[in-house]
Design a protein around this motif. Structure first.
Motif, short mmCIF file in Angstrom:
data_model
loop_
_atom_site.label_atom_id
_atom_site.label_comp_id
_atom_site.label_asym_id
_atom_site.label_seq_id
_atom_site.Cartn_x
_atom_site.Cartn_y
_atom_site.Cartn_z
N PHE A 124 0.84 -1.21 0.00
CA PHE A 124 0.00 0.00 0.00
C PHE A 124 0.87 1.26 0.00
CE2 PHE A 124 -2.76 3.09 2.29
CZ PHE A 124 -3.83 3.09 1.40
N ALA A 125 1.90 1.25 0.85
CA ALA A 125 2.79 2.42 0.94
C ALA A 125 3.56 2.64 -0.36
CB ALA A 125 3.76 2.24 2.11
N LEU A 126 3.77 1.57 -1.12
CA LEU A 126 4.47 1.69 -2.42
C LEU A 126 3.51 2.09 -3.55
CD1 LEU A 126 6.72 -1.51 -2.17
CD2 LEU A 126 7.54 0.86 -2.30
N GLY A 127 2.23 2.28 -3.20
CA GLY A 127 1.25 2.67 -4.22
C GLY A 127 0.69 1.51 -5.00
N LEU A 128 0.95 0.29 -4.52
CA LEU A 128 0.40 -0.90 -5.18
C LEU A 128 -0.94 -1.27 -4.57
CD1 LEU A 128 3.66 -3.04 -5.37
CD2 LEU A 128 2.51 -1.91 -7.29
N GLY A 129 -1.72 -2.06 -5.30
CA GLY A 129 -2.96 -2.58 -4.76
C GLY A 129 -2.73 -4.02 -4.32
N ALA A 130 -3.43 -4.41 -3.25
CA ALA A 130 -3.29 -5.78 -2.73
C ALA A 130 -4.66 -6.34 -2.39
CB ALA A 130 -2.40 -5.77 -1.48
N MET A 131 -4.78 -7.64 -2.56
CA MET A 131 -5.98 -8.35 -2.12
C MET A 131 -5.51 -9.56 -1.32
SD MET A 131 -7.91 -8.86 -5.75
CE MET A 131 -8.44 -7.54 -6.81
N TRP A 132 -6.09 -9.74 -0.14
CA TRP A 132 -5.75 -10.91 0.70
C TRP A 132 -6.87 -11.93 0.51
CZ3 TRP A 132 -3.73 -10.25 6.43
CH2 TRP A 132 -3.55 -11.51 7.01
N LYS A 133 -6.53 -13.08 -0.10
CA LYS A 133 -7.54 -14.11 -0.37
C LYS A 133 -7.11 -15.43 0.25
CE LYS A 133 -9.92 -11.46 -3.27
NZ LYS A 133 -11.25 -10.96 -2.97
N THR A 134 -8.13 -16.23 0.59
CA THR A 134 -7.85 -17.62 1.02
C THR A 134 -8.83 -18.53 0.26
OG1 THR A 134 -9.22 -17.17 2.95
CG2 THR A 134 -6.83 -17.20 3.29
N GLY A 135 -9.99 -18.79 0.85
CA GLY A 135 -10.98 -19.65 0.18
C GLY A 135 -10.52 -21.10 0.17
N ASP A 136 -11.24 -21.94 -0.59
CA ASP A 136 -10.94 -23.38 -0.62
C ASP A 136 -9.48 -23.64 -1.01
OD1 ASP A 136 -13.57 -23.80 0.01
OD2 ASP A 136 -14.19 -24.32 -2.05
N ALA A 137 -8.93 -22.76 -1.84
CA ALA A 137 -7.56 -22.97 -2.35
C ALA A 137 -6.52 -22.96 -1.24
CB ALA A 137 -7.22 -21.90 -3.38
N ALA A 138 -6.89 -22.43 -0.07
CA ALA A 138 -5.91 -22.37 1.02
C ALA A 138 -5.84 -23.70 1.78
CB ALA A 138 -6.26 -21.24 1.99
N TYR A 139 -6.84 -24.53 1.57
CA TYR A 139 -6.97 -25.71 2.45
C TYR A 139 -6.82 -27.04 1.70
CZ TYR A 139 -8.58 -21.83 5.16
OH TYR A 139 -8.63 -20.61 5.78
N ASP A 140 -6.37 -26.97 0.46
CA ASP A 140 -6.29 -28.18 -0.36
C ASP A 140 -4.84 -28.66 -0.46
OD1 ASP A 140 -7.95 -29.81 -2.56
OD2 ASP A 140 -5.92 -29.43 -3.30
N ASP A 141 -4.60 -29.90 -0.02
CA ASP A 141 -3.23 -30.42 -0.01
C ASP A 141 -2.64 -30.51 -1.42
OD1 ASP A 141 -3.53 -30.63 2.69
OD2 ASP A 141 -3.60 -32.84 2.76
N GLY A 142 -3.48 -30.86 -2.41
CA GLY A 142 -2.99 -30.99 -3.79
C GLY A 142 -2.47 -29.65 -4.31
N ILE A 143 -3.16 -28.56 -3.95
CA ILE A 143 -2.72 -27.22 -4.39
C ILE A 143 -1.40 -26.87 -3.71
CG2 ILE A 143 -3.27 -24.76 -4.37
CD1 ILE A 143 -6.22 -25.49 -4.67
N LYS A 144 -1.33 -27.17 -2.41
CA LYS A 144 -0.07 -26.86 -1.69
C LYS A 144 1.10 -27.56 -2.37
CE LYS A 144 -2.43 -26.74 2.78
NZ LYS A 144 -2.50 -27.37 4.11
N VAL A 145 0.92 -28.84 -2.67
CA VAL A 145 2.02 -29.61 -3.26
C VAL A 145 2.35 -29.08 -4.66
CG1 VAL A 145 2.67 -31.92 -4.07
CG2 VAL A 145 1.62 -31.63 -1.81
N ALA A 146 1.31 -28.70 -5.43
CA ALA A 146 1.55 -28.14 -6.78
C ALA A 146 2.37 -26.86 -6.70
CB ALA A 146 0.21 -27.89 -7.48
N LEU A 147 2.28 -26.15 -5.57
CA LEU A 147 3.02 -24.89 -5.41
C LEU A 147 4.38 -25.12 -4.73
CD1 LEU A 147 0.10 -22.54 -4.27
CD2 LEU A 147 1.08 -22.81 -6.56
N GLY A 148 4.72 -26.39 -4.50
CA GLY A 148 6.03 -26.69 -3.90
C GLY A 148 6.01 -26.58 -2.38
N LEU A 149 4.80 -26.45 -1.80
CA LEU A 149 4.69 -26.41 -0.35
C LEU A 149 4.48 -27.82 0.18
CD1 LEU A 149 2.34 -23.29 -0.13
CD2 LEU A 149 4.73 -23.39 0.67
N GLU A 150 4.49 -27.95 1.51
CA GLU A 150 4.22 -29.24 2.12
C GLU A 150 2.75 -29.30 2.52
OE1 GLU A 150 7.13 -29.63 5.26
OE2 GLU A 150 8.77 -29.43 3.81
#
Ligand SMILES: Cc1cc2nc3c(=O)[nH]c(=O)nc-3n(C[C@H](O)[C@H](O)[C@H](O)COP(=O)(O)O)c2cc1C
Length: 183
Positions: A124-150
């Protein structure tokens, strides 16, 4: 922008343009995240920066998750979900990876939330816009693994970042109804 102004005037972006934030801006945002309060100095967060094909990968993983959970999902619904990932030219996924030991996991997840808020305010201070999202995509193990997370990581935010085309309106907020003073 001074900190109090950023804190009290921050809103989310409602729409972001296609232009990507610069590498320098992203580095500043990541560095701001690193300065969040961190009980035990465990650095319990991980960042995954998605742009270009990285965002395609997230969209495809979200569609795969929907197909797994709802085999009746239509091609239109799957495409709509893939497009959702493209609401921003760059996304920082922020996940908590708790370290076993004396600091409770909840505190490490809270610290990761503070890390996200630091990043949000920096954007925000840099003049950029941000959106904080979660939804189902935050809780799916397959998505986490696809992103290289555990699978055991906790995704705390998909922080969508870009040049703001439209910001959400500021709200009039008072702490009075949620505050008790004991003097
Ligand atoms: C942990 C967390 C998860 C959120 N997830 C979503 C989400 O999935 N979708 C959404 O529209 N808003 C989500 N929000 C809320 C928005 O990011 C935003 O803060 C809210 O709409 C209020 O707007 P403002 O930031 O302009 O005050 C989330 C907020 C937090 C703190």
């Amino acid at each position: 922008m001074d900190v109090l102004t950023a804190l009290t005037t921050r809103t989310s972006a409602a729409r972001l343009g296609d232009e990507k934030p610069s590498r320098e801006q992203i580095q500043q945002i990541l560095d701001a995240g690193m300065h969040a309060p961190d009980h035990g100095q465990l650095v319990p967060w991980r960042f995954v920066v998605l742009e270009g094909q990285g965002i395609d990968r997230l969209g495809n993983a979200m569609a795969d998750a929907m197909r797994r959970n709802n085999p009746a999902a239509t091609d239109d619904e799957l495409d709509r979900l893939r497009r959702k990932a493209h609401r921003a030219p760059l996304i920082i996924v922020v996940a908590a990876r708790s370290v076993a030991g004396r600091i409770p996991e909840i505190e490490q997840i809270v610290a990761t939330g503070a890390c996200v808020q630091n990043m949000f305010l920096a954007a925000f201070a840099l003049g950029l816009g941000a959106m904080w999202k979660t939804g189902d995509a935050a809780y799916d193990d397959g998505i986490k693994v696809a992103l290289g997370l555990e699978a055991s990581d906790t995704i705390v935010a998909y922080l969508y970042l870009g040049v703001p085309l439209l910001m959400k309106p500021m709200r009039e907020l008072s702490a009075e109804p949620v505050t008790t003073w004991i003097s």
